[in-house]
Design an enzyme around this catalytic site. Sequence first.
Site, PDB file in Angstrom:
ATOM      1  CE  LYS A 164      -4.149  -1.807   0.070  1.00 25.27           C
ATOM      2  NZ  LYS A 164      -4.987  -1.737  -1.167  1.00 25.27           N
ATOM      3  CE  LYS A 270     -11.279  -4.094  -3.885  1.00 22.58           C
ATOM      4  NZ  LYS A 270     -10.183  -3.581  -4.676  1.00 22.58           N
TER       5      LYS A 270
END
Length: 372
Positions: A164, A270
């Site tokens: 991240k 997703k």
Amino acid sequence: MKITRISIHQVDLPLKEGSYSWSTQSFAAFDSTVVIIETDEGITGVGESCPLGPSYLAAYAEGLRTGIAKIAPDLLGQDPTALDKINHRMDQLLKGHPYVKSAVDMACWDILGKATGRPVHALLGGKFQDRVKLFKVISRDDPAVMVERLGEYQALGFDQFQMKVGEDPDRDITRFQKVAAAMAPGEVMDADANTGWRQHDAVRIVDAVKGLAAEHQIPIYIEQPCLTYEECLAVRQHCSLPMILDECMDSLAVLLRGYQDRAMDLINLKINRMGGLTRARQVRDLCQSLGIVMTIEDSWGGEIATAAIAHLAQSTPKDFHFQSSAFHDYHTVAIAEGGPIVEQGTMRSNDQPGLGVTPIMDVLGDPVAVIG
Ligand code: MG
């Protein structure tokens, strides 16, 4: 078969590591919603939808529960095994809000599986993969802490990592350098900025880090550098590293636009951003026809959403599947028995009918709303 009752549960999913941080956001727990659908034939289905906090996508937990309560009265009496009709009805009842519909759709797939005695992956086209490749998220932190975490995950058998970034550009370049140097040749780095960079910073960052791939013999992917499709496309045109688009891939229309523009090499699919397994399957199948490889996951969730991920990913050919995530592996609490089995950086469903999960009612507690 008819839907007779819909119960909505709220549950917090605290993180084992204390927090989960990306771009400029950080959370100690995620607020998830579990839907239990009962039928007149005694078969019960379970679904889950968990936005990643209120500002990751245009989705938030309280809105999810309100949205389900809004459409639920009109779903009573409907056949839960008629998936396309259920989705059509939900679209008539509520415009947009795919994350609301995802939990209901998922529970209906669970019912269809139990009614037919088949695992959901069999109903989604058949099992292509006995186990699917996982990535482990390296939460945004000080670069030295991220290197430490990498070592822990490598020891668990993971070899694909989603690092991240998306915060301060120069610190992010340091994160790339330090983490890449600690990776073994052949391991995979997916650097996910989660929309956090401005376009000019993103162009500078991808240029600064592109040499690390050859230097350390690791594939480096750049994921969703900026907020808009147009900004990501501009970065892509300056970037020699493969590009994954995630947050902005929220409809078939934008997928087709991205395909025409050659805006990405992969997408992150997703389930709840598409509105559930029914719509995610459409995108999954179209991606295969277009030659686009996928990360398959959800925005977040516990054992139930992760089971849905496993079924969708296992019914996808290996050469079109890049990686998935086992979200339930990140939490201090389990919300269901029978969640996907995680081993050596892979996961698999338990092959039981439906999603194969049984909610733990003591953890879910009393429903926040019951319709029917
Ligand atoms: Mg992402």
